[in-house]
Design an enzyme around this catalytic site. Structure first.
Site, PDB file in Angstrom:
ATOM      1  N   LEU A  56      15.951   6.132  31.329  1.00  0.00           N
ATOM      2  CA  LEU A  56      16.180   7.448  31.904  1.00  0.00           C
ATOM      3  C   LEU A  56      17.102   8.266  31.037  1.00  0.00           C
ATOM      4  CD1 LEU A  56      17.085   5.900  35.257  1.00  0.00           C
ATOM      5  CD2 LEU A  56      15.509   7.802  35.249  1.00  0.00           C
ATOM      6  N   ASP A  57      16.784   9.549  30.913  1.00  0.00           N
ATOM      7  CA  ASP A  57      17.692  10.477  30.288  1.00  0.00           C
ATOM      8  C   ASP A  57      18.738  10.841  31.342  1.00  0.00           C
ATOM      9  OD1 ASP A  57      18.682  12.587  28.633  1.00  0.00           O
ATOM     10  OD2 ASP A  57      17.543  13.976  29.883  1.00  0.00           O
ATOM     11  N   LYS A  58      19.978  11.180  30.914  1.00  0.00           N
ATOM     12  CA  LYS A  58      20.988  11.491  31.923  1.00  0.00           C
ATOM     13  C   LYS A  58      20.975  12.964  32.325  1.00  0.00           C
ATOM     14  CE  LYS A  58      25.341  12.131  30.965  1.00  0.00           C
ATOM     15  NZ  LYS A  58      25.756  13.400  31.566  1.00  0.00           N
TER      16      LYS A  58
END
Lengths: 653, 74
Positions: free
Chosen positions: A318-320
């Protein structure tokens, strides 16, 4: 005469004709059995059955003939040969049953299949045909696809928005479920983006058109869904190769078994079961329904292959920023310094600092502590000259009652802070490093406090007025409220590794990861480093899904087995490049997308199993002599219906 | 000869063999340069010369092969 004309014109319409032929053929079969029961007349029985076979069979033979004319053999040809052969060897009831069941099956299947195509039809119907265009105070109605960019379109309450555009005036709430799958209407006022196919609920708005017709987001979605439904999944390609050989194989088997046993009925029965119906339909039916249902929930899956891949995901990266967090920094705390002058023994005075932390959530309405107002006043004045993302967070919190003066002079120290002059006093706003360089005294307790905040993912902006530290404003990009629920859901559905990839600093990343329940964090990543992490995971044998916002994560999205882009409404790039595009930015659609994929994959497997078991059982039954023509056709048609109905279950997940 | 692309849609496709039936009937029609039938979506794309063969004629050809269809905007 008129009735006859009507009947004849009705007969050229394929579906009416099929219905009429079915009714006639069906009544003839019933009549046949009735005479058999009451009169025991073989002649009448056979006449009725031959009649039934002819009525239903002619339609089938017509298609077989059309195929032959165009030089290709089809299933209809096999059925025609089988039925003709059946009449020739005197099994009239079998011939009637085969033709009737084949026609009935085809009709029922088409009716049920068209239901699976409903989702698409609903989407196409979402777009209104016309738009009311305003030009020099006059109104004119135009076909929606002829609206040009820049035209002003009037949308009345209760009507569908005909174009993509930006609200010019008016306020309303818009039901955007067609695009985002989100059932709660979104509030729109001037400057907000609206999409064709969404429903304007209660206010009249004027929309400046940006896209119309085939360029709108809705049209892109429809196009995307259609391409996806046509895209063949690996299983489907395999089955189709198998089916290609299945029909000729059965015909060959039929000829061989005839030469071997001289049993014509056996050979003809083999022809009847030679249609690979359930087999060829097994995969497409699940895929059409699965992808269609997903589209209705705002999840665009690019095609069958991606659906099959997404069904086997074991790791999620996941990207933050913008994915787990809202992507909009907000003030979380104010750190205020209170100074009291204390007279010390040797006549020197030194400042005693008193530190207090005020959470931003405690500040409501007009009741703002004086020190906080001071911080916001000076920081706001300085930041009004800046376009930094943190500046926006500060400015949006400045109360409207505060009138911010224009600074007399300002310099921006890139990456550090801002220096402004107002009435000959210097105001400094920026990082600890920046203020120290400007020789501002920062006490140890204050530094400790900032470090503590940093551990919780806050970035603190310090404010100094007239060479004296006033305090700090802590800012964070808040986590989306449903993030930890989403992570739990992913873990529950069998994803065993969840990894966070971010370009942000470790402290901030760790804080969000802890809050969301993610254990593996890779911080300070450049886009191509994110790529490497994905490759590493794949090397370790994981099937990786990457979730990002579609643009800056593009390389990682491409490297992953499945690239999922969030908040894709309005960004064509994301719709076109991601394997799965989530139209809304609601996190819970991620586990939902994986769930639909998984269930669809399982459904495909069930259907293939049903089809293969039926074919195997039929072949065995025919050779053991327990399955004859009529039963063979019945079982075959039942298996096709079973597969279609099983596939349709995906509509309700 | 100018060709245009017309999109038809049919809900009658029940078995992928229908695709061959319709495709070959259309391809044998004079004025049709290419016909493609998509089974999953029921979409029929026809590239044809509207001078030689009209949209209504295309519908008739599809009907003759035993399937009902209608013209669609996209």
């Amino acid at each position: 005469m008129k009735i006859l004309q009507k009947l004849l014109s009705g007969l050229t319409n394929p579906s009416t004709r099929k219905k009429v032929l079915l009714i006639i053929s069906g009544s003839l079969i019933t009549a046949g059995w009735a005479t058999d029961f009451f009169r025991d007349s073989a002649l009448l029985f056979n006449t009725f059955m031959i009649g039934a076979a002819l009525v239903a069979g002619l339609e089938i033979a017509r298609r077989a003939w059309q195929g032959l004319k165009n030089r290709h053999t089809n299933i209809e040809l096999l059925v025609t040969i089988a039925a003709t052969g059946g009449i020739a060897i005197g099994v009239h009831w079998e011939a009637a049953a085969v033709t009737f069941l084949f026609l009935l099956g085809g009709w029922l299947e088409a009716r049920t299949m068209s239901k699976t195509r409903d989702t698409l039809r609903e989407l196409i119907n979402m777009a209104p045909d016309t738009a009311i265009v305003l030009e020099n105070e006059s109104r004119r109605e135009l076909p929606a696809r002829e609206v040009k960019k820049g035209m002003l379109v009037l949308v009345k309450p209760g009507s569908k928005i005909p174009v993509d555009g930006v609200v010019q005036s008016g306020t309303t709430s818009v039901d955007e479920s067609a695009i985002t799958g989100e059932p709660i209407p979104a509030e729109k006022q001037s400057g907000a983006e609206v999409f064709a196919g969404t429903i304007n609920q209660n206010g009249s708005i004027r929309v400046r058109a940006t896209k119309a017709g085939g360029d709108t987001t809705l049209a892109k979605i429809i196009q995307r869904v259609e391409e996806a439904q046509e895209e063949k999944a690996p299983t489907q390609r395999f089955i189709e190769r198998f089916a290609q050989w299945y029909t000729p194989g059965i015909v060959g088997l039929s000829i061989l078994s005839y030469l071997w046993t001289w049993n014509l009925e056996l050979a003809l029965t083999l022809l009847v079961i030679g249609c690979p119906g359930a087999l060829v339909i097994s995969t497409p039916i699940s895929i059409i329904t699965g992808i269609g249902n997903a589209a209705k929930k705002g999840i665009l899956i690019k095609g069958g292959e991606y659906l099959e891949n997404a069904g086997t995901i074991s790791a999620v990266a996941l990207d933050k920023t913008g994915t787990l967090t809202q992507g909009k920094p907000k003030i979380t705390e104010f750190v205020c310094l209170q100074r009291e002058k204390v007279e010390a023994d040797i006549g020197k005075s030194h400042a005693k600092e008193e530190l207090s932390v005020v959470p931003a959530s405690d500040i409501e309405g007009e009741n703002i502590p004086e020190q906080v107002t001071d911080l916001l006043y000076w920081a706001g004045m300085a930041e009004s000259t800046s376009e930094h993302p943190l500046a926006e967070a500060i400015l949006s919190e400045v109360p409207t009652s505060l009138d911010l003066p224009e600074p007399d002079y300002f310099t921006s120290h890139t990456g550090l802070g801002i220096e402004v002059l107002h009435k000959e006093k210097k105001i400094l706003v920026g990082s600890t490093k920046f203020l120290k360089r400007q020789e501002i005294v920062i006490g140890d307790s204050f530094v400790n406090q900032i470090d503590k905040l940093a551990e919780n993912g806050r970035t603190t902006v310090l404010v100094a007025y007239d060479n004296r530290l006033l305090g700090g404003i802590a800012i964070a990009d808040p986590m989306r409220p449903e993030a930890s629920k989403m992570i739990k859901q992913l873990q529950k559905s069998g994803v065993n590794r969840i990894v966070m990839l971010t370009g942000d600093a470790r402290d901030t990343a760790e804080a969000i990861a802890k809050e969301a329940g993610i254990k593996e964090v890779h911080a300070g990543m450049m886009p191509d480093q994110k790529n490497d992490i994905i490759h590493d995971l794949q090397q370790e044998g994981e099937n990786v899904a990457m979730i990002g916002d579609g643009i800056n994560d593009a390389p990682a999205l491409a490297a992953a087995d499945i690239g999922i882009a969030m908040g894709a409404a309005g960004t064509d790039v994301a719709i076109e490049t991601a394997d799965i595009a989530l139209m809304s930015d609601k996190l819970m659609t991620i586990p939902e997308a994986l769930k639909i994929s998984k269930l669809t994959l399982r459904n495909i497997h069930q259907n293939v199993a049903i089809a293969l078991v039926t074919v195997g059982a039929l072949l065995a039954g025919v050779f053991m002599g327990s399955v004859h023509m009529a039963a063979g056709m019945l079982i075959h048609e039942l298996s096709v219906m079973a597969v279609i109905l099983n596939g349709m279950r995906l509509r309700w997940i | 000869m100018t060709t245009t692309k017309t999109i038809l849609r049919s809900d009658d496709l029940s078995c992928p063999t229908c695709v061959d039936n319709i495709e070959s009937s259309l391809n044998q029609t004079e004025g049709v340069s290419q016909a493609k039938v998509h089974f999953n979506t029921g979409r029929i794309e026809v590239e044809h010369d509207p001078e030689t063969v009209s949209e209504d004629k295309l519908l008739e050809v599809v009907e003759q092969s035993g399937y009902e269809a209608r013209i669609s905007q996209f």
